[in-house]
Write a protein that holds these residues in place. Structure first.
Motif, short mmCIF file in Angstrom:
data_model
loop_
_atom_site.label_atom_id
_atom_site.label_comp_id
_atom_site.label_asym_id
_atom_site.label_seq_id
_atom_site.Cartn_x
_atom_site.Cartn_y
_atom_site.Cartn_z
N ASP A 39 -46.61 -19.19 47.41
CA ASP A 39 -44.94 -19.44 46.54
C ASP A 39 -45.80 -19.25 45.26
OD1 ASP A 39 -44.28 -18.71 49.75
OD2 ASP A 39 -43.40 -21.06 49.86
N ALA A 40 -46.13 -20.49 44.90
CA ALA A 40 -46.12 -20.95 43.40
C ALA A 40 -47.31 -19.92 42.20
CB ALA A 40 -46.83 -21.94 43.20
N ILE A 41 -48.13 -18.86 43.72
CA ILE A 41 -48.80 -18.19 42.01
C ILE A 41 -47.69 -16.91 42.48
CG2 ILE A 41 -50.37 -16.34 42.66
CD1 ILE A 41 -50.91 -19.49 41.55
N LYS A 42 -47.23 -16.44 43.66
CA LYS A 42 -46.21 -15.65 43.34
C LYS A 42 -44.87 -15.92 42.58
CE LYS A 42 -48.39 -12.44 46.80
NZ LYS A 42 -48.54 -10.71 46.32
N SER A 43 -44.75 -16.61 42.39
CA SER A 43 -43.25 -17.05 41.20
C SER A 43 -44.04 -18.06 39.87
CB SER A 43 -42.74 -18.63 42.02
OG SER A 43 -42.46 -18.43 43.44
N GLY A 44 -45.39 -16.82 39.92
CA GLY A 44 -45.29 -16.82 38.41
C GLY A 44 -45.87 -18.03 37.71
N PHE A 45 -46.89 -19.49 38.60
CA PHE A 45 -47.18 -20.26 38.36
C PHE A 45 -49.09 -19.82 38.27
CE2 PHE A 45 -43.76 -22.32 39.82
CZ PHE A 45 -43.47 -23.42 39.06
N PHE A 131 -39.39 -21.88 43.93
CA PHE A 131 -41.09 -22.56 42.87
C PHE A 131 -40.31 -21.18 41.88
CE2 PHE A 131 -43.36 -23.82 46.61
CZ PHE A 131 -44.05 -24.94 45.82
N VAL A 132 -39.21 -20.41 42.29
CA VAL A 132 -39.11 -18.60 41.51
C VAL A 132 -38.34 -19.81 40.65
CG1 VAL A 132 -37.94 -17.13 41.39
CG2 VAL A 132 -39.73 -17.39 43.19
N THR A 133 -37.73 -20.37 40.58
CA THR A 133 -36.51 -21.58 40.25
C THR A 133 -37.58 -22.29 39.02
OG1 THR A 133 -34.75 -21.27 41.59
CG2 THR A 133 -34.73 -22.73 39.55
N LEU A 134 -37.84 -22.71 38.98
CA LEU A 134 -38.90 -23.70 38.31
C LEU A 134 -39.78 -23.22 38.08
CD1 LEU A 134 -39.25 -27.30 39.76
CD2 LEU A 134 -37.90 -26.54 37.79
N GLY A 135 -40.26 -22.31 38.36
CA GLY A 135 -40.97 -21.42 37.71
C GLY A 135 -40.83 -20.43 36.33
N ASP A 136 -39.39 -19.97 37.02
CA ASP A 136 -38.78 -19.18 35.86
C ASP A 136 -38.56 -20.17 34.37
OD1 ASP A 136 -39.12 -16.76 36.42
OD2 ASP A 136 -37.42 -16.78 37.66
N TYR A 137 -37.84 -21.55 34.90
CA TYR A 137 -37.36 -22.42 33.88
C TYR A 137 -38.48 -23.08 33.05
CZ TYR A 137 -35.30 -26.30 31.07
OH TYR A 137 -35.16 -27.18 30.61
N ALA A 149 -37.10 -30.85 34.58
CA ALA A 149 -36.18 -29.84 35.97
C ALA A 149 -36.24 -30.34 36.85
CB ALA A 149 -35.91 -28.12 35.83
N MET A 150 -35.23 -30.77 37.75
CA MET A 150 -36.12 -30.60 39.50
C MET A 150 -35.03 -30.00 39.98
SD MET A 150 -33.94 -34.53 40.75
CE MET A 150 -33.87 -34.13 41.90
N VAL A 151 -35.45 -29.65 41.48
CA VAL A 151 -34.97 -29.13 42.46
C VAL A 151 -34.33 -30.25 43.35
CG1 VAL A 151 -34.56 -26.94 44.30
CG2 VAL A 151 -36.08 -26.59 41.70
N LEU A 214 -39.43 -32.65 43.72
CA LEU A 214 -39.90 -31.00 43.14
C LEU A 214 -39.15 -31.05 42.21
CD1 LEU A 214 -40.85 -28.27 43.10
CD2 LEU A 214 -39.06 -27.62 44.81
N PHE A 215 -39.97 -32.09 41.16
CA PHE A 215 -39.62 -31.74 39.51
C PHE A 215 -40.51 -31.00 38.80
CE2 PHE A 215 -38.49 -36.16 41.34
CZ PHE A 215 -37.59 -36.65 40.40
N GLY A 216 -39.79 -30.44 37.54
CA GLY A 216 -40.76 -29.68 36.71
C GLY A 216 -40.74 -31.07 35.33
N PHE A 217 -41.26 -30.65 34.43
CA PHE A 217 -41.67 -31.34 33.29
C PHE A 217 -42.10 -30.91 32.19
CE2 PHE A 217 -41.76 -34.57 37.01
CZ PHE A 217 -41.00 -34.99 36.42
N SER A 218 -41.70 -31.19 30.84
CA SER A 218 -43.06 -30.56 29.99
C SER A 218 -43.96 -32.21 29.63
CB SER A 218 -42.12 -30.68 28.94
OG SER A 218 -41.66 -31.65 28.21
N PRO A 219 -45.66 -31.90 28.78
CA PRO A 219 -46.06 -32.97 28.87
C PRO A 219 -45.39 -34.01 27.85
CG PRO A 219 -47.43 -30.89 28.64
CD PRO A 219 -46.03 -30.87 28.88
#
Length: 304
Positions: A39-45, A131-137, A149-151, A214-219
């Motif tokens: 899913d992650a690879i298909k979603s742009g990771f 994964f699409v949502t977080l990958g895009d963001y 971000a988080m989901v 399920l979080f999304g962070f910058s470094p």
């Protein structure tokens, strides 16, 4: 730049009774992590980094990693009891067997993370939409961004009939996380959802938004992770159970004015590998998704 997926796969699996991260659930012996990676690879990771224990390395490679690494950019790092501890802290914690928690795990992988990244648990199913949502963001922000971000998921869709689960109940305002309260024992009592904290029961509606890690962070987030971890280990080096938790660190980003956490949502129904009885449920749910064409019968080619 493409974001990285960071997978927390170093847990002990005490309730499950085995190494659930690499237990097969697919038609061709795929693990739950195969589907998350797909899913992650298909979603742009662009890359996947796994955090594992040294003692499961051989099985991890043969039953999961080598297959995924043949199809995408992947690597793994170790989370050990002594990672990031000084000599005195190692001495004080000599009797501890439990991992130090999810913040400690993320810090163990810091050297491998050069771009914005998402974090997931190894034993939870999140759904491709998330994964699409977080990958895009994450693809839209830079390394110094303080808008993380988080989901979130609906509590009633993340429960297990096999036993209690741990969920962070979220307070959200205007599309942003305000705080997360860790509820470490949430379970069904009849048809009611109950959270038990220090023996006191609180009834929940089941409609609460919760964190599934399920979080999304910058470094940039590593600054507060280090600060939180430093204070945590100073106080808890002799504890056999205390854990430095990612939802707590995310809340501190907000409460200390170091940034924001954008709150995305998913209506996906969770399933995961928490208890032994869950494996058959996961296998059934995955089979359903294959039957509908959501996943191919065989996820990966043998080689890139």
């Amino acid at each position: 730049m493409k974001p990285t997926l960071l997978v927390l796969a170093a847990g002990m699996g005490s309730r499950y009774g085995g190494v659930k991260q690499i237990d097969s659930v697919g038609l061709h012996n795929e693990c739950l992590l195969d589907f998350a990676s797909y899913d992650a690879i298909k979603s742009g990771f662009g890359k996947i980094v796994f955090i594992i224990r040294k003692d499961i390395e051989e099985d991890f490679r043969s039953r999961l990693f080598d297959r995924i690494a043949a199809n995408c950019d992947a690597e793994y790092v170790f989370q050990t009891h002594e990672s990031l501890l000084n000599a005195e802290q190692i001495r004080k914690s000599a009797s501890r067997t439990k991992p130090w928690g999810t913040v400690h795990a993320v810090l163990c992988a810091e050297a491998q993370l050069h771009e914005p990244f998402a974090v997931i648990n190894a034993d939870d199913y999140y759904g491709r939409e998330a994964f699409v949502t977080l990958g895009d963001y994450l693809s839209s922000i830079d390394n110094d961004c303080t808008d993380h971000a988080m989901v979130g998921y609906i509590l009633g869709k993340t429960m297990s009939r096999s036993g209690s689960v741990s969920r962070g109940v979220c307070t959200v305002k205007d599309g942003y996380l305000e705080k997360i309260v860790e509820n470490l024992k949430v379970y069904y009592e009849g048809s009611s959802v109950v959270s038990e904290i220090e023996g006191k029961k609180t009834f929940l509606t089941g409609n609460e938004w919760v964190s599934m890690n399920l979080f999304g962070f910058s470094p940039k987030a590593f600054e507060i992770f280090h600060d939180y971890w430093g204070k945590f280990i100073t106080v808890n080096a002799e504890s056999e159970k205390a854990e430095a938790l990612l939802p707590v660190a995310a809340s501190r980003i907000i409460s200390e004015g170091k940034g924001t956490v954008k709150f995305f949502t998913s209506t996906e129904t969770w399933f995961g590998m928490t208890y032994p009885a869950d494996r058959e449920i996961v296998k059934t749910e995955i089979a359903k998704k294959i039957e509908t064409g959501y996943y191919p019968g065989k996820l990966w080619e043998e080689e890139k």
